[in-house]
Design an enzyme around this catalytic site. Structure first.
Site, mmCIF file in Angstrom:
data_model
loop_
_atom_site.group_PDB
_atom_site.id
_atom_site.type_symbol
_atom_site.label_atom_id
_atom_site.label_comp_id
_atom_site.label_asym_id
_atom_site.label_seq_id
_atom_site.Cartn_x
_atom_site.Cartn_y
_atom_site.Cartn_z
ATOM 1 N N LYS A 54 0.837 -1.201 0.000
ATOM 2 C CA LYS A 54 0.000 0.000 0.000
ATOM 3 C C LYS A 54 0.881 1.264 0.000
ATOM 4 C CE LYS A 54 -3.822 -2.390 2.332
ATOM 5 N NZ LYS A 54 -4.609 -2.523 3.604
ATOM 6 N N GLU B 228 -9.192 -10.608 -7.934
ATOM 7 C CA GLU B 228 -8.270 -9.476 -7.795
ATOM 8 C C GLU B 228 -7.181 -9.518 -8.867
ATOM 9 O OE1 GLU B 228 -9.094 -9.070 -2.991
ATOM 10 O OE2 GLU B 228 -7.116 -9.734 -3.643
ATOM 11 N N HIS C 132 -1.693 -5.500 1.427
ATOM 12 C CA HIS C 132 -2.931 -6.254 1.177
ATOM 13 C C HIS C 132 -2.581 -7.645 0.652
ATOM 14 C CE1 HIS C 132 -6.845 -7.353 -0.562
ATOM 15 N NE2 HIS C 132 -6.141 -7.810 -1.576
ATOM 16 N N TYR D 110 -12.099 -2.786 -3.423
ATOM 17 C CA TYR D 110 -12.644 -2.957 -2.070
ATOM 18 C C TYR D 110 -14.177 -2.979 -2.067
ATOM 19 C CZ TYR D 110 -8.156 -2.619 0.397
ATOM 20 O OH TYR D 110 -6.889 -2.857 0.898
ATOM 21 N N ASN E 61 -1.824 -0.147 7.378
ATOM 22 C CA ASN E 61 -1.302 -1.492 7.673
ATOM 23 C C ASN E 61 -0.464 -2.094 6.534
ATOM 24 O OD1 ASN E 61 -3.374 -2.204 5.984
ATOM 25 N ND2 ASN E 61 -4.479 -3.464 7.464
HETATM 26 P P1 DAT Z 1 -7.430 -7.367 5.309
HETATM 27 O O1 DAT Z 1 -6.679 -6.223 4.653
HETATM 28 O O2 DAT Z 1 -6.656 -7.938 6.452
HETATM 29 O O3 DAT Z 1 -7.903 -8.405 4.331
HETATM 30 P P2 DAT Z 1 -10.188 -6.421 5.371
HETATM 31 O O4 DAT Z 1 -10.324 -7.015 4.019
HETATM 32 O O5 DAT Z 1 -11.198 -6.788 6.404
HETATM 33 O O6 DAT Z 1 -8.735 -6.724 5.988
HETATM 34 O O7 DAT Z 1 -10.183 -4.831 5.265
HETATM 35 C C1 DAT Z 1 -9.475 -4.198 4.226
HETATM 36 C C2 DAT Z 1 -8.743 -3.009 4.787
HETATM 37 O O8 DAT Z 1 -9.697 -2.080 5.335
HETATM 38 C C3 DAT Z 1 -7.801 -3.330 5.947
HETATM 39 O O9 DAT Z 1 -6.544 -3.781 5.517
HETATM 40 C C4 DAT Z 1 -7.730 -2.013 6.638
HETATM 41 C C5 DAT Z 1 -9.135 -1.448 6.480
HETATM 42 N N1 DAT Z 1 -9.945 -1.766 7.657
HETATM 43 C C6 DAT Z 1 -10.473 -2.971 7.983
HETATM 44 N N2 DAT Z 1 -11.154 -2.927 9.131
HETATM 45 C C7 DAT Z 1 -11.059 -1.637 9.557
HETATM 46 C C8 DAT Z 1 -11.542 -0.917 10.686
HETATM 47 N N3 DAT Z 1 -12.271 -1.521 11.639
HETATM 48 N N4 DAT Z 1 -11.241 0.400 10.782
HETATM 49 C C9 DAT Z 1 -10.502 1.027 9.835
HETATM 50 N N5 DAT Z 1 -10.019 0.404 8.741
HETATM 51 C C10 DAT Z 1 -10.282 -0.902 8.600
HETATM 52 MG MG MG Z 2 -9.308 -8.284 2.835
#
Ligand code: DAT
Ligand code: MG
Length: 148
Positions: free
Chosen positions: A9, A126, A115, A49, A112
């Site tokens: 990212k 994807e 991805h 997303y 974070n």
């Molecule tokens: P991952 O990236 O571990 O697959 P995800 O698909 O649930 O996680 O979410 C995509 C991204 O969205 C994640 O990397 C960071 C953001 N995100 C997820 N949950 C969040 C939250 N509770 N608050 C803020 N950002 C969040």
């Molecule tokens: Mg995810």
């Protein structure tokens, strides 16, 4: 063999983590099948997303992804989807174990660093979205030294 979509990212790019992250996947024994440095449009980030579009953090997440270049990659290997997720660590860096990428390099869920696809099915979607041009067909000469 299985393939997964991995994206460094904008924060990971800005912080100079590209080489370390690629090195981890290489040393593990996975093969790089496609890679590009790209700044994506808002509509493209929203598509990537799409499953999260109803979440309260969706707007901020899209802003973050379009804020600078990302490194989009496809990695191949046995179990690479699930193992890639383990190497990346839990979504929230406060829960990512040390030794994982997020556990070592991230503090905030909204910064974070990386991805990774969460299933074989989402990996296929994807990869098709990010690499419509297709993947490189090569196989490492190291293959028999890594796989039985
Ligand atoms: P991952 O990236 O571990 O697959 P995800 O698909 O649930 O996680 O979410 C995509 C991204 O969205 C994640 O990397 C960071 C953001 N995100 C997820 N949950 C969040 C939250 N509770 N608050 C803020 N950002 C969040
Ligand atoms: Mg995810």
């Amino acid at each position: 063999m299985e393939t997964t979509f991995i994206m460094i990212k904008p924060d990971g790019v800005q912080r100079g983590l590209i080489g370390d992250i690629i090195s981890r996947f290489e040393k593990k024994g996975f093969y790089l099948k496609a890679m590009k440095l790209i700044t994506v449009e808002r509509s493209f980030a929203e598509k990537h997303y799409a499953d999260l579009s109803s979440k309260p953090f969706f707007g901020g997440l899209v802003e973050y992804i379009v804020s600078g270049p990302v490194v989009a990659m496809v990695w191949e290997g046995k179990g690479v989807v699930a193992t890639g997720r383990l190497m990346i660590g839990a979504t929230k860096p406060s829960e990512s174990v040390p030794g994982s990428i997020r556990g070592d390099y991230a503090v905030e869920v909204g910064r974070n660093v990386i991805h990774g696809s969460d299933s074989v099915g989402s990996a296929q979607k994807e990869i098709a979205l990010w690499f419509p041009e297709g993947l490189s067909e090569w196989r490492s000469e190291m293959h028999p030294w890594i796989y039985e």
